[in-house]
Design a protein around this motif. Structure first.
Motif, PDB file in Angstrom:
ATOM      1  N   ALA A 103       5.256  -4.157 -10.078  1.00 33.47           N
ATOM      2  CA  ALA A 103       3.788  -4.172 -10.880  1.00 33.47           C
ATOM      3  C   ALA A 103       3.333  -2.846 -11.220  1.00 33.47           C
ATOM      4  O   ALA A 103       2.717  -2.550 -12.518  1.00 33.47           O
ATOM      5  CB  ALA A 103       2.652  -4.801  -9.879  1.00 33.47           C
ATOM      6  N   ALA A 104       3.916  -1.684 -10.706  1.00 32.65           N
ATOM      7  CA  ALA A 104       3.353  -0.395 -11.254  1.00 32.65           C
ATOM      8  C   ALA A 104       4.328   0.325 -12.194  1.00 32.65           C
ATOM      9  O   ALA A 104       3.884   1.299 -12.964  1.00 32.65           O
ATOM     10  CB  ALA A 104       3.341   0.622 -10.024  1.00 32.65           C
ATOM     11  N   ARG A 105       5.479  -0.378 -12.364  1.00 32.76           N
ATOM     12  CA  ARG A 105       6.397   0.255 -13.376  1.00 32.76           C
ATOM     13  C   ARG A 105       5.921   0.148 -15.019  1.00 32.76           C
ATOM     14  O   ARG A 105       5.165  -0.927 -15.266  1.00 32.76           O
ATOM     15  CB  ARG A 105       7.725  -0.805 -13.264  1.00 32.76           C
ATOM     16  CG  ARG A 105       8.610  -0.471 -14.213  1.00 32.76           C
ATOM     17  CD  ARG A 105       9.832  -1.264 -14.066  1.00 32.76           C
ATOM     18  NE  ARG A 105      11.225  -1.067 -14.914  1.00 32.76           N
ATOM     19  CZ  ARG A 105      12.108  -1.529 -14.821  1.00 32.76           C
ATOM     20  NH1 ARG A 105      12.401  -2.598 -13.655  1.00 32.76           N
ATOM     21  NH2 ARG A 105      13.122  -1.041 -15.487  1.00 32.76           N
ATOM     22  N   PRO A 106       5.992   1.222 -15.523  1.00 31.76           N
ATOM     23  CA  PRO A 106       5.315   1.154 -16.744  1.00 31.76           C
ATOM     24  C   PRO A 106       6.020   0.368 -17.778  1.00 31.76           C
ATOM     25  O   PRO A 106       7.328  -0.059 -17.565  1.00 31.76           O
ATOM     26  CB  PRO A 106       5.438   2.766 -17.413  1.00 31.76           C
ATOM     27  CG  PRO A 106       6.251   3.466 -16.299  1.00 31.76           C
ATOM     28  CD  PRO A 106       6.381   2.420 -15.042  1.00 31.76           C
ATOM     29  N   ARG A 147       1.885   2.076  -3.536  1.00 33.58           N
ATOM     30  CA  ARG A 147       0.967   2.417  -4.251  1.00 33.58           C
ATOM     31  C   ARG A 147       0.565   3.926  -4.075  1.00 33.58           C
ATOM     32  O   ARG A 147       0.351   4.660  -4.968  1.00 33.58           O
ATOM     33  CB  ARG A 147      -0.072   1.648  -4.101  1.00 33.58           C
ATOM     34  CG  ARG A 147      -0.052   0.233  -4.942  1.00 33.58           C
ATOM     35  CD  ARG A 147      -1.393  -0.617  -5.085  1.00 33.58           C
ATOM     36  NE  ARG A 147      -1.624  -1.247  -3.787  1.00 33.58           N
ATOM     37  CZ  ARG A 147      -1.061  -2.430  -3.443  1.00 33.58           C
ATOM     38  NH1 ARG A 147      -0.608  -3.191  -4.388  1.00 33.58           N
ATOM     39  NH2 ARG A 147      -1.784  -3.007  -2.153  1.00 33.58           N
ATOM     40  N   ARG A 148       0.630   4.215  -2.629  1.00 35.89           N
ATOM     41  CA  ARG A 148       0.378   5.539  -2.320  1.00 35.89           C
ATOM     42  C   ARG A 148       1.218   6.840  -2.655  1.00 35.89           C
ATOM     43  O   ARG A 148       1.050   7.530  -3.013  1.00 35.89           O
ATOM     44  CB  ARG A 148      -0.369   5.404  -0.979  1.00 35.89           C
ATOM     45  CG  ARG A 148      -1.542   5.102  -0.544  1.00 35.89           C
ATOM     46  CD  ARG A 148      -2.282   4.972   0.712  1.00 35.89           C
ATOM     47  NE  ARG A 148      -1.346   5.034   1.956  1.00 35.89           N
ATOM     48  CZ  ARG A 148      -0.725   4.157   2.579  1.00 35.89           C
ATOM     49  NH1 ARG A 148      -1.351   2.911   2.188  1.00 35.89           N
ATOM     50  NH2 ARG A 148       0.424   4.010   3.468  1.00 35.89           N
ATOM     51  N   ASP A 189       0.857  -1.166   0.116  1.00 38.95           N
ATOM     52  CA  ASP A 189       0.015  -0.069  -0.073  1.00 38.95           C
ATOM     53  C   ASP A 189       0.775   1.377   0.061  1.00 38.95           C
ATOM     54  O   ASP A 189       0.506   2.199  -0.764  1.00 38.95           O
ATOM     55  CB  ASP A 189      -1.204  -0.010   1.231  1.00 38.95           C
ATOM     56  CG  ASP A 189      -2.040  -1.225   1.144  1.00 38.95           C
ATOM     57  OD1 ASP A 189      -2.439  -1.320  -0.068  1.00 38.95           O
ATOM     58  OD2 ASP A 189      -2.491  -1.668   2.190  1.00 38.95           O
ATOM     59  N   ALA A 221       5.134  -4.341  -5.432  1.00 39.90           N
ATOM     60  CA  ALA A 221       3.920  -3.451  -5.904  1.00 39.90           C
ATOM     61  C   ALA A 221       4.631  -2.182  -6.821  1.00 39.90           C
ATOM     62  O   ALA A 221       4.168  -1.582  -7.800  1.00 39.90           O
ATOM     63  CB  ALA A 221       3.278  -2.555  -4.568  1.00 39.90           C
ATOM     64  N   LEU A 222       5.946  -2.019  -6.698  1.00 39.61           N
ATOM     65  CA  LEU A 222       6.731  -0.988  -7.455  1.00 39.61           C
ATOM     66  C   LEU A 222       6.771  -1.604  -8.804  1.00 39.61           C
ATOM     67  O   LEU A 222       6.820  -1.021  -9.735  1.00 39.61           O
ATOM     68  CB  LEU A 222       8.053  -0.604  -6.702  1.00 39.61           C
ATOM     69  CG  LEU A 222       8.134   0.206  -5.646  1.00 39.61           C
ATOM     70  CD1 LEU A 222       9.448   0.510  -5.140  1.00 39.61           C
ATOM     71  CD2 LEU A 222       7.450   1.707  -5.945  1.00 39.61           C
ATOM     72  N   TYR A 236       6.418  -4.526  -0.834  1.00 42.35           N
ATOM     73  CA  TYR A 236       6.608  -2.971  -1.231  1.00 42.35           C
ATOM     74  C   TYR A 236       7.254  -3.064  -2.737  1.00 42.35           C
ATOM     75  O   TYR A 236       6.837  -2.590  -3.421  1.00 42.35           O
ATOM     76  CB  TYR A 236       7.555  -2.520  -0.115  1.00 42.35           C
ATOM     77  CG  TYR A 236       8.056  -1.029  -0.605  1.00 42.35           C
ATOM     78  CD1 TYR A 236       7.221  -0.009  -0.408  1.00 42.35           C
ATOM     79  CD2 TYR A 236       9.117  -0.943  -1.358  1.00 42.35           C
ATOM     80  CE1 TYR A 236       7.511   1.504  -0.826  1.00 42.35           C
ATOM     81  CE2 TYR A 236       9.575   0.671  -1.701  1.00 42.35           C
ATOM     82  CZ  TYR A 236       8.853   1.372  -1.389  1.00 42.35           C
ATOM     83  OH  TYR A 236       8.943   2.894  -2.312  1.00 42.35           O
ATOM     84  N   PRO A 277       5.441   6.229  -2.788  1.00 47.01           N
ATOM     85  CA  PRO A 277       6.727   5.509  -2.653  1.00 47.01           C
ATOM     86  C   PRO A 277       7.912   6.294  -1.720  1.00 47.01           C
ATOM     87  O   PRO A 277       8.043   7.456  -1.746  1.00 47.01           O
ATOM     88  CB  PRO A 277       7.145   5.381  -4.126  1.00 47.01           C
ATOM     89  CG  PRO A 277       6.038   5.354  -5.161  1.00 47.01           C
ATOM     90  CD  PRO A 277       4.986   6.489  -4.140  1.00 47.01           C
TER      91      PRO A 277
END
Length: 136
Positions: free
Chosen positions: A130-133, A66-67, A63, A127-128, A124, A69
């Motif tokens: 997974a969010a990586r473009p 996502r919120r 979380d 999640a980074l 942590y 970093p």
């Protein structure tokens, strides 16, 4: 024709201590450069203290990633050699792996090294990742 190649994308995630870390504010290397950086010759104080996870870093989870970093320390690249183990001088744990993967994928740009702050929790860093473009 392509039996030794793959269409798959590959993410290279280093093991613990496998990413070069730097202080985000100063750009000063904190981990992964050379043995001399461990002790300041003027003060005798080592830089390893800066790697100690603060309260926010210790509590970081998916979380948090996502919120908002964390930004105190950043991972900048995969480790090129295990400089903290002088016995293994010349051993490069990731470069050959990345090059081999680039050779066997049909698109070398489909190989993505993912340096991460190995001091922090797996959820942590996951999640980074997974969010990586996606690279195009």
């Amino acid at each position: 024709m392509f039996e030794d190649q793959t269409w798959d994308a590959c993410v290279v995630v280093p093991g613990i201590m496998g990413s070069v870390l730097e202080d985000a504010a100063t750009g000063c290397a904190l981990w992964g450069v050379d043995l001399e950086m461990l002790t300041d010759p003027l003060t005798g104080r080592g830089l390893l203290g800066a790697l100690h996870a603060d309260e926010l870093e210790g509590a970081a989870d998916a979380d948090t990633a996502r919120r908002a970093p964390l930004t105190r320390i950043r991972a900048i690249k995969l480790l090129a050699k295990p400089w903290w183990l002088p016995v293994f001088q010349g051993l490069d744990p990731y470069s050959d792996t990345v090059k081999t993967l680039q050779r066997i994928t049909l698109a070398p740009e489909a190989v993505a090294p993912f340096p991460n702050d190995w001091r922090l929790a797996v959820p942590y860093n996951g999640a980074l990742l997974a969010a990586r473009p996606a690279r195009t």
